[in-house]
Structures are given as structure tokens and as C-alpha cells.
Design an enzyme around this catalytic site. Structure first.
Site, mmCIF file in Angstrom:
data_model
loop_
_atom_site.group_PDB
_atom_site.id
_atom_site.type_symbol
_atom_site.label_atom_id
_atom_site.label_comp_id
_atom_site.label_asym_id
_atom_site.label_seq_id
_atom_site.Cartn_x
_atom_site.Cartn_y
_atom_site.Cartn_z
ATOM 1 C CB SER A 113 -0.883 0.021 1.036
ATOM 2 O OG SER A 113 -1.968 0.805 1.047
ATOM 3 C CG ASP A 163 -6.836 -3.175 -3.038
ATOM 4 O OD1 ASP A 163 -7.385 -2.437 -2.335
ATOM 5 O OD2 ASP A 163 -5.676 -3.451 -2.843
ATOM 6 C CG HIS A 213 -5.379 -2.874 0.756
ATOM 7 N ND1 HIS A 213 -4.695 -2.338 -0.543
ATOM 8 C CD2 HIS A 213 -4.896 -1.841 1.814
ATOM 9 C CE1 HIS A 213 -3.944 -1.445 -0.218
ATOM 10 N NE2 HIS A 213 -3.932 -1.201 1.303
#
Length: 274
Positions: free
Chosen positions: A95, A225, A254
Site C-alpha cells: 500500500s 482491493d 487489500h
């Protein structure tokens, strides 16, 4: 605790376990190096040296009021690599950490980095603009900031209980321990740094960084995600890197490193050993 101090006086906490080729893990917002527990134990058992730090303002590092931007984050990683004299390292970022990896390797990684991995990562750029029409509207990130200011503790419950791990999907196997651990990590960090980091992860343009990467890059992304939509991240990033491999995990979220390490870890190992 293991720490070092950056040139601006920020104390950075890190873990450094084992010997062998270094594998360096970069966590997402608003978490800490603890988010990599599973992967660190896995790679330690495989004979690697595993390293993870708490980004400034996060976890056990200084709760900084300044420097909460991607250029400084990357410079902090460069200082860590110099402090530990890391060479031939593999950098794995999730991320926001994926953005940190891209900027660090592009600007500071020469001679120290062997490979890079971006997992559910924010590059090239998240926010919608004329040049990035598929991005998320700025109002989405304004909502994050408003929720953090209004009630950070509740916001940090809602994110992991919902979209982060896909626990809001029908039939999802919800883990209260995973939700609680996300909240614990988040609340360890500083509110100011977390607030500033929303701008850093959403508005930083990593396009040039991706083009400059001169090492093999594995791009891994969950097909479901809900935090970093794949259409405006991994699918675009894979076209920008010179030596890229894209792996899409249909139906995964995610937070797939936590929910499905039995899938992710072997793929990471295969890439590192290839």
C-alpha cells in the site's frame, strides 16, 4: 528496542532478525512493522535476514509533526539502509509502503537493491485529476481526514472491519483478532503524522519513479482491493516499469498478506529466488 536517529532528529524503530540476503518490509498506512509478522517469520525460517521499520509518525517511531511526506519517508529508508549497511536487498512494500519502495529504489537504491515488490500499492497515483481520470476523487481522501479528526479510534475500527480485509463481503471469514491488531497498530502512531500521510499516499505521483526502476519488480494486487482499486494502480504501474511482473489475485482484498499468507508468501519466495 533497536532505533536510529535521522538527520532531523527523528527516532526510527526497526526490527533486524537473522542473517543472509536482506528482505526489507515497508508497511501501509496507518500501521507499523508488526503488520509483517507472518512474512518476517516465514522468511526468517527460509534463511533470510528480515528487516522492518516503523515509518516516522507510526508505531514506535517518533510522532513527528513534520516530514510526513514521501520524499522524507524514502530518505529515512536510505538512512536505515546505510545504518545497517544493506546490500543486495529485496524491498517489499504494501500500500503506502509500495510507494515508499518505489521512491526509495528510484532515488536512493543504487548499488543496494536487488529486487522490489509492490503489493496492493498506491503507485502511480491515487487521486483523480485531468491526467489521471480513473483515480479516486479528492473528496474520498477528504473524508478520510475528516473521520480521523472526528474520531480516530472509531475510524480505525471501521476500516479493518470493512473494506481493508474484505470483511464487508458476503461470506467473508471475519477475524476479530485481525481487526483488533489493525486498531492496535494504528493507535500506536501519531494523529498528525497519520493525517499528513493521507496526502502523501493519495497525491504523490510515482510515475517517474516507476520508470526509473532498474531492478526486477513484482507487482501483486488483489482483484477485490477496495482500498487501492487495481484499475488505477497495479494495471498502470505494470506498464511503466522496465522489468515488471504482474500477479493478480482474483477475489482477494487489500489486506491479502494477512488473510492469505499461504498464497502470498510462496509467490514472494519464488520471485526472490528466481
Amino acid at each position: 528496542m533497536s532505533t536510529f536517529t535521522t538527520s532531523d532528529g527523528t527516532e526510527i524503530f526497526y526490527k533486524d532478525w537473522g542473517t543472509g540476503q536482506p528482505v526489507v518490509f515497508h508497511h501501509g498506512w496507518p500501521l507499523s512493522s508488526d503488520d509483517w509478522d507472518n512474512q518476517m517469520l516465514f522468511f526468517l525460517d527460509k534463511g533470510f535476514r528480515v528487516i522492518a521499520h516503523d515509518r516516522r509518525g507510526h508505531g514506535r517511531s517518533s510522532q513527528t509533526a513534520t516530514g510526513n511526506d514521501m520524499d522524507t519517508y524514502a530518505a529515512d529508508v536510505a538512512a536505515l539502509a546505510e545504518h545497517l549497511d544493506l546490500k543486495h536487498a529485496v524491498h517489499i512494500g504494501h500500500s503506502t509502503g509500495g510507494g515508499e519502495v518505489a521512491r526509495y529504489v528510484a532515488r536512493h537504491g543504487g548499488g543496494r537493491v536487488a529486487k522490489a515488490v509492490l503489493i496492493g500499492a498506491v503507485p502511480p497515483i491515487m487521486v483523480k485529476s485531468d491526467s489521471n481520470p480513473g483515480g479516486l476523487p479528492i473528496e474520498v481522501f477528504d473524508g478520510f481526514r475528516a473521520a480521523l479528526v472526528a474520531n480516530r479510534a472509531q475510524f480505525f475500527r471501521d476500516v479493518p472491519a470493512g473494506p481493508f480485509y474484505g470483511f464487508n463481503r458476503d461470506g467473508a471469514k471475519v477475524s476479530q483478532g485481525v481487526i483488533d491488531n489493525w486498531w492496535r497498530q494504528g493507535m500506536m502512531g501519531g494523529a498528525k503524522a497519520h493525517y499528513d500521510c493521507i496526502k502523501a499516499f493519495s497525491e504523490t505521483d510515482f510515475t517517474d519513479d516507476l520508470r526509473k526502476l532498474d531492478v526486477p519488480v513484482l507487482i501483486m494486487h488483489g482483484g477485490d482491493d477496495q482500498i487501492v482499486p487495481i484499475e488505477d494502480s497495479a494495471l498502470l504501474a505494470a506498464k511503466l516499469v522496465k522489468q515488471g511482473t504482474l500477479k493478480v489475485y482474483e477475489g482477494l482484498s487489500h489486506g491479502m498478506c494477512t488473510t492469505h499468507p499461504e498464497i502470498i508468501n510462496p509467490d514472494l519466495l519464488a520471485f526472490i529466488q528466481s
